[in-house]
Write a protein that holds these residues in place. Structure first.
Motif, mmCIF file in Angstrom:
data_model
loop_
_atom_site.group_PDB
_atom_site.id
_atom_site.type_symbol
_atom_site.label_atom_id
_atom_site.label_comp_id
_atom_site.label_asym_id
_atom_site.label_seq_id
_atom_site.Cartn_x
_atom_site.Cartn_y
_atom_site.Cartn_z
ATOM 1 N N ALA A 315 -1.084 82.068 109.364
ATOM 2 C CA ALA A 315 -2.390 81.548 109.787
ATOM 3 C C ALA A 315 -2.351 80.033 109.980
ATOM 4 C CB ALA A 315 -3.443 81.916 108.757
ATOM 5 N N ARG A 316 -1.453 79.361 109.310
ATOM 6 C CA ARG A 316 -1.366 77.909 109.451
ATOM 7 C C ARG A 316 -0.616 77.516 110.719
ATOM 8 N NH1 ARG A 316 0.087 74.839 104.023
ATOM 9 N NH2 ARG A 316 -0.833 73.171 105.274
ATOM 10 N N PHE A 317 0.224 78.431 111.240
ATOM 11 C CA PHE A 317 0.971 78.156 112.472
ATOM 12 C C PHE A 317 0.360 78.939 113.637
ATOM 13 C CE2 PHE A 317 4.222 76.740 109.495
ATOM 14 C CZ PHE A 317 4.793 75.661 110.156
ATOM 15 N N THR A 318 -0.870 78.645 113.948
ATOM 16 C CA THR A 318 -1.506 79.290 115.094
ATOM 17 C C THR A 318 -0.879 78.778 116.378
ATOM 18 O OG1 THR A 318 -3.567 79.363 113.838
ATOM 19 C CG2 THR A 318 -3.715 79.748 116.222
ATOM 20 N N VAL A 319 -0.448 79.714 117.245
ATOM 21 C CA VAL A 319 0.175 79.309 118.499
ATOM 22 C C VAL A 319 -0.806 78.450 119.303
ATOM 23 C CG1 VAL A 319 1.130 80.129 120.694
ATOM 24 C CG2 VAL A 319 1.710 81.304 118.562
ATOM 25 N N GLY A 320 -0.326 77.331 119.792
ATOM 26 C CA GLY A 320 -1.145 76.386 120.533
ATOM 27 C C GLY A 320 -1.752 75.297 119.680
ATOM 28 N N ARG A 322 -1.952 72.032 117.293
ATOM 29 C CA ARG A 322 -1.206 70.777 117.167
ATOM 30 C C ARG A 322 -1.075 70.431 115.692
ATOM 31 N NH1 ARG A 322 -2.859 65.019 118.837
ATOM 32 N NH2 ARG A 322 -0.912 64.030 119.512
ATOM 33 N N LEU A 323 0.169 70.234 115.211
ATOM 34 C CA LEU A 323 0.440 70.012 113.793
ATOM 35 C C LEU A 323 1.315 68.780 113.600
ATOM 36 C CD1 LEU A 323 1.348 73.615 112.562
ATOM 37 C CD2 LEU A 323 -0.782 72.401 112.125
ATOM 38 N N VAL A 324 1.137 68.157 112.454
ATOM 39 C CA VAL A 324 2.048 67.100 112.012
ATOM 40 C C VAL A 324 3.025 67.723 111.018
ATOM 41 C CG1 VAL A 324 2.264 64.904 110.790
ATOM 42 C CG2 VAL A 324 0.343 65.288 112.343
ATOM 43 N N LEU A 325 4.323 67.549 111.235
ATOM 44 C CA LEU A 325 5.371 68.078 110.354
ATOM 45 C C LEU A 325 6.064 66.922 109.660
ATOM 46 C CD1 LEU A 325 7.162 70.474 112.897
ATOM 47 C CD2 LEU A 325 5.267 71.057 111.381
ATOM 48 N N SER A 326 6.366 67.093 108.403
ATOM 49 C CA SER A 326 7.178 66.094 107.705
ATOM 50 C C SER A 326 8.117 66.810 106.758
ATOM 51 C CB SER A 326 6.295 65.104 106.939
ATOM 52 O OG SER A 326 5.512 65.773 105.978
ATOM 53 N N GLY A 327 9.345 66.333 106.686
ATOM 54 C CA GLY A 327 10.340 66.951 105.824
ATOM 55 C C GLY A 327 11.724 66.489 106.212
ATOM 56 N N GLU A 328 12.740 67.067 105.580
ATOM 57 C CA GLU A 328 14.122 66.695 105.875
ATOM 58 C C GLU A 328 14.602 67.445 107.104
ATOM 59 O OE1 GLU A 328 18.548 66.369 103.827
ATOM 60 O OE2 GLU A 328 16.794 66.825 102.600
ATOM 61 N N VAL A 329 15.175 66.717 108.027
ATOM 62 C CA VAL A 329 15.661 67.302 109.281
ATOM 63 C C VAL A 329 17.098 67.757 109.078
ATOM 64 C CG1 VAL A 329 16.042 66.892 111.737
ATOM 65 C CG2 VAL A 329 14.161 65.730 110.548
ATOM 66 N N ARG A 330 17.381 68.973 109.514
ATOM 67 C CA ARG A 330 18.725 69.523 109.428
ATOM 68 C C ARG A 330 19.257 69.796 110.828
ATOM 69 N NH1 ARG A 330 20.656 68.995 104.193
ATOM 70 N NH2 ARG A 330 18.939 69.348 102.762
ATOM 71 N N ALA A 331 20.556 69.674 110.997
ATOM 72 C CA ALA A 331 21.181 70.014 112.270
ATOM 73 C C ALA A 331 21.982 71.289 112.084
ATOM 74 C CB ALA A 331 22.095 68.889 112.732
ATOM 75 N N SER A 332 21.726 72.281 112.942
ATOM 76 C CA SER A 332 22.532 73.494 112.932
ATOM 77 C C SER A 332 23.378 73.503 114.194
ATOM 78 C CB SER A 332 21.625 74.732 112.884
ATOM 79 O OG SER A 332 20.978 74.881 114.129
ATOM 80 N N MET A 333 24.098 74.591 114.402
ATOM 81 C CA MET A 333 24.928 74.667 115.591
ATOM 82 C C MET A 333 24.086 74.657 116.859
ATOM 83 S SD MET A 333 27.767 77.440 114.396
ATOM 84 C CE MET A 333 28.534 77.448 116.006
ATOM 85 N N GLU A 342 6.225 69.899 105.250
ATOM 86 C CA GLU A 342 4.816 69.719 104.919
ATOM 87 C C GLU A 342 4.021 69.749 106.223
ATOM 88 O OE1 GLU A 342 1.768 66.312 103.230
ATOM 89 O OE2 GLU A 342 3.926 66.085 102.932
ATOM 90 N N LEU A 343 2.874 70.421 106.205
ATOM 91 C CA LEU A 343 2.041 70.566 107.399
ATOM 92 C C LEU A 343 0.719 69.834 107.205
ATOM 93 C CD1 LEU A 343 2.345 74.417 108.033
ATOM 94 C CD2 LEU A 343 3.763 72.611 108.985
ATOM 95 N N GLU A 344 0.246 69.239 108.275
ATOM 96 C CA GLU A 344 -1.106 68.702 108.281
ATOM 97 C C GLU A 344 -1.678 68.882 109.678
ATOM 98 O OE1 GLU A 344 -2.095 64.998 106.523
ATOM 99 O OE2 GLU A 344 -0.312 64.974 105.235
ATOM 100 N N PRO A 345 -2.965 69.189 109.779
ATOM 101 C CA PRO A 345 -3.567 69.275 111.113
ATOM 102 C C PRO A 345 -3.568 67.900 111.768
ATOM 103 C CG PRO A 345 -5.238 69.423 109.408
ATOM 104 C CD PRO A 345 -3.919 69.489 108.706
ATOM 105 N N ALA A 346 -3.463 67.898 113.082
ATOM 106 C CA ALA A 346 -3.348 66.629 113.803
ATOM 107 C C ALA A 346 -4.657 66.194 114.452
ATOM 108 C CB ALA A 346 -2.255 66.742 114.866
ATOM 109 N N GLU A 347 -5.776 66.837 114.060
ATOM 110 C CA GLU A 347 -7.049 66.498 114.698
ATOM 111 C C GLU A 347 -7.424 65.035 114.513
ATOM 112 O OE1 GLU A 347 -6.557 69.177 112.982
ATOM 113 O OE2 GLU A 347 -7.083 70.881 114.256
ATOM 114 N N ASP A 348 -7.165 64.498 113.281
ATOM 115 C CA ASP A 348 -7.558 63.113 113.008
ATOM 116 C C ASP A 348 -6.369 62.157 113.082
ATOM 117 O OD1 ASP A 348 -6.297 64.122 110.814
ATOM 118 O OD2 ASP A 348 -7.718 63.326 109.347
#
Length: 908
Positions: A315-320, A322-333, A342-348
């Motif tokens: 429910a937090r990842f509704t398609v369409g 707009r979200l702010v994401l924060s966390g450690e970035v990983r590289a895969s193949m 961490e998720l936050e809505p991007a309305e404000d």
């Protein structure tokens, strides 16, 4: 071949030639062909040799420097794995090496069959196993709206790397990264969202006030909080407005400018904003399901993966949306990923001055979903209540040290200025953090200083310490004192001659000669007609002291008695009565000395050996046996300077920093369990030289019975391994008479190998023992390992200590054992132990009486501590009772902050 001539592997190139045949390697046409041989050795037999390999990172970096025209994805994967190939945690190294091998294959390099086998399960396989989840590539390799090369297989979150230097990053409890979790049973799984925050303890700053507007109950804020957040705060012990203000952020995120997805750097924390393209549960290779969402912006896309997630997550990842994401970035193949972001809505996003467009605080002890709500409350409290804080420090002190006010410091910690140094904030060394750290250390030093001042005004014994008596006391020793011993004896004599009670701590490394110093002090008291009590933590050490003191003192006409649990009731009663009548001049014992039925006719000096093994009340009980006797406490567990200043601020400290001549450093090596046979070969070599050996098994209270069985079985096994040697067994559950008999046989060389538990940790002195093996060494602290190692190297022969450890040991254990390999200096080891474990674990906070510190870090803030002690003593020298008007804020702060916790902090 003798063990001592076996080579030690220091780098990858040391181990390349032997384990493989270079003729089977690919031709040297590919730029990275040179890596195949070392990787084959490191990965063979399920990484069995990995613990012997050093400097893989350097080897890979040199190969990459000479490589050109590599496939970009392979190069990216190699660079992402590079920081972890020499990681102290074995599982992290394995996972990184799997990725390195996968990158080599991706680059077109032909690999031998054994390296193909390493990557057959995918480069992330071992990380998935470590986290106890599935993982694996779902059947559908392409999601709607996602380029074909994008990964649908998650990269599991890994523990943050640990920095173990005495400078930032901070090792404070609020900033310390959580240890890696073991694979958990399915029923005990924790929610994935906010796992990092939920493991962080919500610890309040120790200077939070207990009165005034900040003591207002949070429930009075009512609608501002809401019942859900109020219940969560209450559960964490946050019940007053001031608790919000004094709960400091764990770390910070830079949201002054959000990165595009393409700008995110693998291996770093990042913040970005994008639109949800896909979101659903997918199945891994082993059938386990996890949640995966793809978020995109104009520059690219990133996968968000969650394991053990509930249905609410979709429910937090509704398609369409707009979200702010924060966390450690990983590289895969196949692309960038964030595990558990961490998720936050991007309305404000554009309008908010609390959650965006600034450096944002991340608070400990909260699920990620609650961060936003708590941040809003902290903003309101900081704005409305910070001005009500009373400034406790005198203005002259603040100006002299250039410290900002307390309200300003708290505002800057919760709302850093835009030009703040993010690294300083994260490491808790910003000017605002330093102000709060100074507060903690200053008030601790002020409280300890008041206590020290009270001791110095008490009436004690002024011993007659004439030059003749001092010379007679020194002359009782059959050897020449070192310069350090002479200096410490002079300090003791000066204290004993004064009318106030002596309270002195003597620190000295293992084998530095503390007992000789104590004997000289004892003779000064004995010559003046007083009795001496010597308390030791174990029966074995007490009996050893009894023998040594008896041998040196009885020829001088002084009677030595042992108060012990051993012997018949009649013998024990007669020993106690002799002490009470004054017929025994020096009494040695363990806890038996402080029993109610033990009394002294004229106790003048109490010597407490290995003081860290006794509780505060036990030391006070021994002192109560006399009328303000002088107290000498000794330890062979060196205490770092900063911790000694904090913990023993009311004691005078002497350090014996010189070893007697003839002592040889002990050579220390770490071995995995698989290489125990090599350790046994070393023991056999020493036994053949007519030397003796200790083999130590751990003893942990929770599993004492199990460990005892291990030691017993170990003795039986070792008798079979060394059929020509006599093997003895010593443990704490034996009767005193049995322990005496075993130790006597070992001293007289009738036992060649002594299998024992940690009962030999302190004081046992058998100069002919030249080798010690410590089993399950990862279960010991650094200081304890150093103490155990000190049982060898006490004679003229070169001595060895072999630390046998589990190959599955943690990163922290690996770090401890590496310190032991590289240093014989107890003070260096103690500083590192403090750095790794923190002061609470180092000595045990409850027993030591040391209040926990939320901002100050004793391993990092030595300069602040020295200044805090200097300023506290300056104030007490000018105003001993803190009666001046400008010092009333100090009195109030002391009463509120420590709440009597300093009353039994130390001896005195």
């Amino acid at each position: 071949m003798g063990f001592c001539s076996l080579p030690r592997f220091h780098s990858v190139r040391d181990v390349i030639p032997a384990p493989y045949d270079e003729r089977s390697d690919p031709p040297l046409s590919h730029p990275l062909t040179s890596l195949v041989g070392p990787l084959r050795y490191a990965c063979q037999r399920d990484f069995a040799q990995l613990s012997t390999v050093r400097d893989l990172r350097g080897l890979i970096e040199r190969a990459l420097a000479g490589a050109s025209g590599m496939e970009p994805r392979a190069l990216s994967l190699l660079r992402a794995a590079l920081p972890h190939v020499d990681h102290p945690m074995l599982e992290r190294r394995k996972a990184a090496l799997r990725r390195v091998v996968a990158a080599l294959k991706m680059s077109g390099l032909a690999l031998p069959a054994e390296l193909e086998q390493v990557i057959r399960g995918g480069p992330g396989a071992s990380v998935e196993e470590e986290e106890g989840t599935g993982g694996g590539r779902p059947p559908s390799a392409q999601a709607e709206g996602v380029p074909a090369w994008k990964s649908t297989e998650p990269v599991m979150p890994a523990p943050a790397p640990l920095v173990l230097t005495p400078v930032p990053p901070s090792r404070s409890a609020a900033a310390r990264p959580p240890p890696p979790e073991k694979k958990a049973a399915p029923k005990k799984r924790k929610p994935a969202t906010g796992a990092e925050e939920s493991r962080a303890e919500a610890k309040l700053l120790s200077i939070a006030p207990r009165s005034g507007p900040l003591s207002t109950p949070l429930k009075t804020l009512g609608k501002r909080l809401g019942p859900r957040l109020l219940a969560a705060l209450n559960k964490k012990g946050l019940r007053r407005v001031g608790d919000i203000l004094f709960l400091l952020p764990r770390c910070y995120e830079d949201r002054r400018k959000l990165s595009t997805i393409a700008e995110l750097d693998p291996g770093q924390r990042g913040v970005t904003v994008g639109v949800v393209k896909t979101a659903d549960y997918v199945s891994g290779r082993n059938g386990k399901r996890y949640f995966k969402a793809v978020v995109a912006d104009r520059s690219g896309s990133i996968a968000c993966t969650y394991f053990h997630a509930g249905p609410w997550l979709k429910a937090r990842f509704t398609v369409g949306k707009r979200l702010v994401l924060s966390g450690e970035v990983r590289a895969s193949m196949s692309g960038r990923e964030m595990a558990h972001p961490e998720l936050e809505p991007a309305e404000d996003l554009e309008s908010s001055s609390v959650h965006f467009n600034r450096i944002v605080p991340i608070y400990p002890g909260f699920e990620r979903g609650d961060q936003r709500s708590f941040r809003e409350v902290a903003a309101k409290v900081s704005e409305s209540y910070a001005q009500h804080l009373e400034e406790p420090l005198p203005e002259a002190l603040r100006k002299r040290l250039g410290l900002m006010t307390l309200p300003e410091a708290l505002r800057r910690i919760h709302f850093p200025a835009d030009d703040s140094d993010l690294a300083q904030l994260d490491n808790h060394v910003s000017p605002a953090h330093r102000r709060l750290a100074f507060d903690e250390l200053f008030f601790l030093q002020l409280g300890v200083g008041l206590k020290r001042q009270g001791i110095k005004t008490e009436k004690g014994i002024a011993f007659s310490v004439s030059p003749e008596r001092l010379e007679r006391a020194r002359g009782a020793l059959p050897f020449q004192l070192t310069g350090a011993q002479q200096r410490v004896i002079a300090e003791l004599a000066r204290d004993m001659a004064r009318p106030e009670p002596m309270n002195r701590l003597v620190q000295g490394d293992v084998g530095s000669g503390k007992t000789a110093v104590a004997l000289v002090a004892a003779l000064l008291a004995l010559q003046d007609g007083y009795q001496v009590a010597v308390m030791a933590p174990t029966e074995i050490l007490a009996e050893q002291h009894d023998r040594n003191f008896r041998r040196l003192l009885e020829p001088l006409g002084f009677r030595v008695g042992l108060i012990s649990a051993a012997g018949t009731p009649k013998q024990k009663r007669e020993a106690r009565e002799a002490v009470a009548r004054g017929e025994v001049h020096l009494a040695v014992g363990t806890h038996a000395l402080i029993q109610g039925d033990v009394s002294f006719e004229r106790l003048g000096l109490a010597v407490i050996d290995e003081q860290h093994r006794f509780g505060v009340l036990q030391r006070h009980m021994l002192m109560s046996k006399g009328l303000k006797p002088d107290v000498l406490v000794m330890t062979a567990t060196p205490i770092p300077r900063t911790l000694a200043m904090t913990l023993y601020g009311d004691l005078d400290v002497s350090i014996i920093d010189e070893l007697p001549p003839g002592r040889t450093p002990v050579s220390t090596r770490v071995f995995s369990e698989q290489h125990r046979a090599r350790v046994y070969e070393a023991v056999a070599t020493e036994i053949a030289r007519d030397h003796q050996a200790y083999i130590v098994y751990p003893l942990v209270e929770e599993s004492e019975k199990l460990d005892l069985e291990d030691a017993t079985r170990g003795a039986e096994k070792l008798q079979q391994v060394f059929p020509q040697a006599r093997v003895g067994l010593l443990h704490g559950r034996m009767k005193p008479e049995e322990k005496d008999a075993v130790m006597e046989d070992f001293r007289e060389r009738r036992i060649h190998i002594l299998v024992c538990t940690t009962v030999v940790e302190v004081g046992v002195d058998v100069p002919n023992a030249s080798v010690m093996v410590i089993e399950s060494s990862e279960r010991f602290g650094l200081s304890q390992l150093h103490q155990l190692r000190g049982r060898v190297g006490r004679g003229a022969a070169v001595s060895y200590c072999y630390l046998v450890a589990s190959s599955a040991r943690s990163w922290e254990s690996t770090e401890r054992l590496a310190v032991m390999e590289h240093s014989n200096d107890g003070f260096v080891i103690a500083e590192k132990d403090l750095e790794i474990r923190g002061p609470g674990e180092f000595l045990g906070t409850r027993q030591s009486g040391l209040p926990e510190l939320a901002v100050a870090n004793l391993a990092r803030d030595g300069d602040l501590l020295s200044r805090a002690q200097e300023e506290a003593r300056r104030i007490l020298a000018a105003d001993p009772h803190l009666r001046e008007p400008e010092h009333q804020g100090l009195v109030k702060a002391l009463e509120e902050r420590w709440e009597g916790r300093l009353a039994l902090a130390r001896v005195g």
